[in-house]
Design a protein around this motif. Sequence first.
Motif, PDB file in Angstrom:
ATOM      1  N   SER A   8      59.095-126.336 -20.144  1.00 47.05           N
ATOM      2  CA  SER A   8      60.105-126.033 -19.303  1.00 47.05           C
ATOM      3  C   SER A   8      61.060-126.828 -18.758  1.00 47.05           C
ATOM      4  CB  SER A   8      59.791-125.764 -17.652  1.00 47.05           C
ATOM      5  OG  SER A   8      60.781-124.575 -16.689  1.00 47.05           O
ATOM      6  N   PHE A  24      60.663-115.986 -27.995  1.00 50.69           N
ATOM      7  CA  PHE A  24      60.482-115.789 -26.554  1.00 50.69           C
ATOM      8  C   PHE A  24      60.627-114.057 -26.383  1.00 50.69           C
ATOM      9  CE2 PHE A  24      62.228-119.923 -27.140  1.00 50.69           C
ATOM     10  CZ  PHE A  24      60.929-120.799 -26.945  1.00 50.69           C
ATOM     11  N   GLU A  29      62.008-111.461 -18.918  1.00 51.90           N
ATOM     12  CA  GLU A  29      63.949-111.867 -19.175  1.00 51.90           C
ATOM     13  C   GLU A  29      63.271-112.982 -17.533  1.00 51.90           C
ATOM     14  OE1 GLU A  29      67.931-110.890 -18.408  1.00 51.90           O
ATOM     15  OE2 GLU A  29      67.055-110.092 -20.109  1.00 51.90           O
ATOM     16  N   MET A  32      61.938-116.233 -17.887  1.00 55.91           N
ATOM     17  CA  MET A  32      62.699-116.772 -18.669  1.00 55.91           C
ATOM     18  C   MET A  32      63.403-117.791 -18.140  1.00 55.91           C
ATOM     19  SD  MET A  32      61.130-117.585 -21.488  1.00 55.91           S
ATOM     20  CE  MET A  32      62.387-118.795 -22.533  1.00 55.91           C
ATOM     21  N   PRO A  38      63.405-123.814 -22.830  1.00 56.96           N
ATOM     22  CA  PRO A  38      62.099-124.561 -23.443  1.00 56.96           C
ATOM     23  C   PRO A  38      62.656-125.533 -24.497  1.00 56.96           C
ATOM     24  CG  PRO A  38      63.155-122.194 -24.608  1.00 56.96           C
ATOM     25  CD  PRO A  38      64.006-122.409 -22.945  1.00 56.96           C
TER      26      PRO A  38
END
Length: 93
Positions: A8, A24, A29, A32, A38
Amino acid sequence: MLVYVYKSSRKADTYLYVLKRDDFSPVPEALMTTFGHPNFVMILPLSKRDHLGVVDKQKLSNELNDKGFYLQLPPPTENLLKQHVQQQNDKHR
């Protein structure tokens, strides 16, 4: 099974494991957004590893198969003040 590991950009010691590099789509969402950008760390061949450090291999495999991703969070930080107070209370009993 190959697993792709990402770190992260927003959360320290937080990693995301996915089944396809740079895919992903299985990750919600909102997760993320919190995870941030990422940053690719490594390709991990699960079949060749018996131990994965702080990650339980069976749990990782199960979540990858069920959800398509696995989120590794850092262990909770120790609350030293709480430990000290508890020790003091224990001494006075």
